[in-house]
Design a protein around this motif. Sequence first.
Motif, PDB file in Angstrom:
ATOM      1  N   TYR A  15       0.790  -1.442   0.188  1.00  0.00           N
ATOM      2  CA  TYR A  15       0.031  -0.376   0.124  1.00  0.00           C
ATOM      3  C   TYR A  15       1.148   1.304   0.078  1.00  0.00           C
ATOM      4  O   TYR A  15       0.936   2.261  -0.697  1.00  0.00           O
ATOM      5  CB  TYR A  15      -1.112   0.335   1.201  1.00  0.00           C
ATOM      6  N   LEU A  18       2.450   1.694  -3.449  1.00  0.00           N
ATOM      7  CA  LEU A  18       1.257   2.092  -4.202  1.00  0.00           C
ATOM      8  C   LEU A  18       0.642   3.707  -4.392  1.00  0.00           C
ATOM      9  O   LEU A  18       0.723   4.504  -4.743  1.00  0.00           O
ATOM     10  CB  LEU A  18       0.068   1.564  -4.288  1.00  0.00           C
ATOM     11  N   TYR A  19       1.231   4.134  -2.709  1.00  0.00           N
ATOM     12  CA  TYR A  19       0.894   5.524  -2.350  1.00  0.00           C
ATOM     13  C   TYR A  19       1.701   6.812  -3.019  1.00  0.00           C
ATOM     14  O   TYR A  19       1.384   7.329  -3.489  1.00  0.00           O
ATOM     15  CB  TYR A  19       0.556   5.145  -0.666  1.00  0.00           C
ATOM     16  N   LEU A  23      -0.133   5.884  -7.475  1.00  0.00           N
ATOM     17  CA  LEU A  23      -1.237   5.400  -7.832  1.00  0.00           C
ATOM     18  C   LEU A  23      -2.698   4.720  -7.711  1.00  0.00           C
ATOM     19  O   LEU A  23      -3.126   3.783  -8.023  1.00  0.00           O
ATOM     20  CB  LEU A  23      -0.424   3.720  -8.389  1.00  0.00           C
ATOM     21  N   LEU A  24      -2.375   5.480  -6.335  1.00  0.00           N
ATOM     22  CA  LEU A  24      -3.934   5.579  -5.301  1.00  0.00           C
ATOM     23  C   LEU A  24      -5.260   6.417  -5.755  1.00  0.00           C
ATOM     24  O   LEU A  24      -4.445   7.455  -5.921  1.00  0.00           O
ATOM     25  CB  LEU A  24      -3.721   4.938  -4.350  1.00  0.00           C
TER      26      LEU A  24
END
Length: 82
Positions: A15, A18-19, A23-24
Amino acid sequence: MKWFSFGLGVLCIIYAGLYFLGLLPVDFWQSTIDLVIGREPDAYYQIVPTETAGYEGLLALSLGVVFLALSRWPLKRGQDNG
């Protein structure tokens, strides 16, 4: 317990990755809640940056490291230390 800590640590690190890569969605948790609750169709919301926007990724990364460390910690059940 070790598998749970390891899995949770890996999820937190993924997470955070991705943060930091961007990409979030802007508000990940609100988007997740919207999947369950649902909001008004065709509603538009203004995106406003917050002061704590950068801390979410750091918190997830630090929690991931803590959970991975806990999964590697040698735990012994049913033994007294005295």
